[in-house]
Design a protein around this motif. Structure first.
Motif, short mmCIF file in Angstrom:
data_model
loop_
_atom_site.label_atom_id
_atom_site.label_comp_id
_atom_site.label_asym_id
_atom_site.label_seq_id
_atom_site.Cartn_x
_atom_site.Cartn_y
_atom_site.Cartn_z
N ILE A 42 -13.22 5.31 -0.74
CA ILE A 42 -12.79 4.13 0.00
C ILE A 42 -11.40 3.72 -0.46
O ILE A 42 -11.06 3.81 -1.64
CB ILE A 42 -13.79 2.98 -0.20
N LYS A 43 -10.61 3.24 0.48
CA LYS A 43 -9.25 2.80 0.18
C LYS A 43 -9.26 1.72 -0.91
O LYS A 43 -9.96 0.72 -0.82
CB LYS A 43 -8.61 2.23 1.45
N GLY A 44 -8.51 1.96 -1.98
CA GLY A 44 -8.34 0.98 -3.03
C GLY A 44 -9.38 0.98 -4.13
O GLY A 44 -9.28 0.19 -5.06
N GLY A 170 3.59 8.94 -14.10
CA GLY A 170 4.80 8.58 -13.36
C GLY A 170 5.23 9.67 -12.40
O GLY A 170 5.59 9.39 -11.25
N ARG A 171 5.18 10.91 -12.85
CA ARG A 171 5.53 12.03 -11.97
C ARG A 171 4.62 12.07 -10.74
O ARG A 171 5.08 12.28 -9.61
CB ARG A 171 5.42 13.35 -12.74
N ALA A 172 3.33 11.84 -10.95
CA ALA A 172 2.38 11.86 -9.83
C ALA A 172 2.64 10.75 -8.83
O ALA A 172 2.31 10.89 -7.65
CB ALA A 172 0.95 11.76 -10.37
N LEU A 173 3.26 9.66 -9.28
CA LEU A 173 3.50 8.52 -8.40
C LEU A 173 4.86 8.56 -7.70
O LEU A 173 5.13 7.71 -6.85
CB LEU A 173 3.40 7.22 -9.21
N MET A 174 5.69 9.52 -8.03
CA MET A 174 7.05 9.54 -7.50
C MET A 174 7.09 9.68 -5.98
O MET A 174 8.04 9.22 -5.33
CB MET A 174 7.86 10.66 -8.15
N LEU A 175 6.08 10.30 -5.37
CA LEU A 175 6.05 10.49 -3.93
C LEU A 175 5.26 9.40 -3.21
O LEU A 175 4.94 9.54 -2.03
CB LEU A 175 5.47 11.87 -3.59
N ASN A 176 4.91 8.34 -3.93
CA ASN A 176 4.16 7.22 -3.36
C ASN A 176 2.86 7.69 -2.70
O ASN A 176 2.60 7.42 -1.51
CB ASN A 176 5.00 6.46 -2.33
N ASN A 199 -5.55 0.56 -19.14
CA ASN A 199 -4.88 -0.66 -18.68
C ASN A 199 -3.75 -0.34 -17.71
O ASN A 199 -3.57 -1.01 -16.68
CB ASN A 199 -4.33 -1.45 -19.87
N LEU A 200 -2.96 0.68 -18.05
CA LEU A 200 -1.87 1.10 -17.18
C LEU A 200 -2.39 1.53 -15.81
O LEU A 200 -1.82 1.14 -14.78
CB LEU A 200 -1.09 2.25 -17.84
N LEU A 201 -3.45 2.32 -15.80
CA LEU A 201 -4.00 2.79 -14.53
C LEU A 201 -4.48 1.63 -13.67
O LEU A 201 -4.28 1.62 -12.44
CB LEU A 201 -5.15 3.77 -14.78
N LYS A 202 -5.10 0.64 -14.28
CA LYS A 202 -5.55 -0.54 -13.51
C LYS A 202 -4.35 -1.30 -12.94
O LYS A 202 -4.37 -1.72 -11.77
CB LYS A 202 -6.38 -1.46 -14.41
N ASP A 203 -3.32 -1.48 -13.74
CA ASP A 203 -2.13 -2.19 -13.27
C ASP A 203 -1.45 -1.44 -12.11
O ASP A 203 -1.04 -2.05 -11.12
CB ASP A 203 -1.14 -2.39 -14.41
N LEU A 204 -1.33 -0.12 -12.25
CA LEU A 204 -0.69 0.68 -11.21
C LEU A 204 -1.52 0.69 -9.93
O LEU A 204 -0.96 0.69 -8.83
CB LEU A 204 -0.46 2.11 -11.72
N PHE A 208 0.25 -0.45 -6.49
CA PHE A 208 0.49 0.54 -5.43
C PHE A 208 -0.68 0.65 -4.45
O PHE A 208 -0.63 1.48 -3.55
CB PHE A 208 0.77 1.91 -6.05
N ASN A 209 -1.74 -0.13 -4.65
CA ASN A 209 -2.94 -0.06 -3.80
C ASN A 209 -3.48 1.37 -3.75
O ASN A 209 -3.73 1.93 -2.67
CB ASN A 209 -2.65 -0.58 -2.39
#
Length: 281
Positions: A42-44, A170-176, A199-204, A208-209
């Motif tokens: 599910i989304k999110g 960060g690399r995985a998130l570069m393409l949104n 904690n970082l994963l929860k914040d991201l 970025f939803n």
């Protein structure tokens, strides 16, 4: 963060077979590693996939991230039916889903500086982008994953395991992307660093939803992070439900065995470390 009810990923009857040769005469046998996997992401949300090593978790991850093809069954991402063995997948769809691997020491190119590691997805998928814009986005991502601008020009061997995993995220998130498949992303890290990465994963995810498929054998981590849980045993999903359903009222004997083998102190330690990390942040 609000979780929508519409699935961003649909998996129906996914199987994966491997051909092996055995014996003196090279007898050919077919081994079915995945035996009809069904689920929706599910989304999110964070959907956890748990099970012991060798049960098929990473095999499934490679199919979902379009690295390997399924033998049969249907995979849909954002409504698009996908089978890489039958047709070429466009870059736009590949951008939708990215993966973070278990080993932060082996997943980064030791010959590339961190800036180049982060810029590479943009260079491959959007070569027309000006170099100044690629650099700006990479510098911005460094900050989002908790690293400093001076890290841009350093090599991976100059970082700790936790810092390397931040770079990989960060690399995985570069393409949104919309979906991150996290394949044992904290299992190689010590407990205090695990808490920081969680904690970082929860914040991201909030920023970025993102939708997460979180693959792990560590139920203490899963209990902290997941919204829903699937339990895999020898290539099959033997139980699934909300976090509370699976942890408080397990139905399958294998799930009960996994829970019995997880000390409650591990869960308490994860929670304590996460709480400490939030206070010091």
């Amino acid at each position: 963060m609000s979780v929508e009810t519409n699935p961003i990923m649909q998996v129906r009857g996914i199987t994966r077979d491997y051909i092996t040769k055995s014996g003196m005469f090279g007898r050919v046998e077919t081994v079915r590693a995945l035996k009809g996997i069904d689920f929706d992401l599910i989304k999110g949300e964070t959907l956890a996939l748990v099970g012991e090593s060798g049960c098929g978790k990473s095999t499934l991850a490679r199919i979902l991230t379009l690295i390997d093809a399924q033998t049969s069954g249907e995979l849909k991402i954002e409504g698009h039916s996908i089978d890489i063995s039958k047709k070429k997948i466009g870059s736009e769809l590949r951008r939708t889903i990215q993966i973070v691997f278990q080993n932060p020491y082996g997943s980064l190119n030791p010959r590339q500086k961190v800036g180049a590691v982060l810029e590479e997805p943009l260079l491959i998928n959007n070569p027309e982008m000006p170099s100044a814009e690629r650099r700006r986005r990479a510098m911005d991502m460094l900050q989002k994953v908790g690293l400093a601008p001076e890290h841009f020009g350093r090599y991976p061997h100059m970082f700790s395991g936790g810092q390397r995993q931040r770079i990989a995220i960060g690399r995985a998130l570069m393409l949104n992307p919309d979906i991150l498949v996290l394949d044992e992303p904290v299992s190689a890290l010590d407990l205090s660093i695990q808490a920081q990465i969680l904690n970082l994963l929860k914040d991201l995810q909030d920023e970025f939803n993102l939708s997460y498929l979180f693959i792990s054998h560590d139920l203490s981590v899963v209990k902290y992070l997941a919204d829903r849980v699937m339990v895999m045993y020898f290539g099959e999903i033997v139980e699934s439900g909300t976090r509370e359903e699976v942890f408080n009222n397990p139905q399958h004997d294998y799930t009960k065995t996994l829970l019995a083998a997880t000390p409650q102190t591990s869960i308490e330690k994860i929670r304590a470390r996460v709480t400490e990390g939030k206070k010091s942040a």
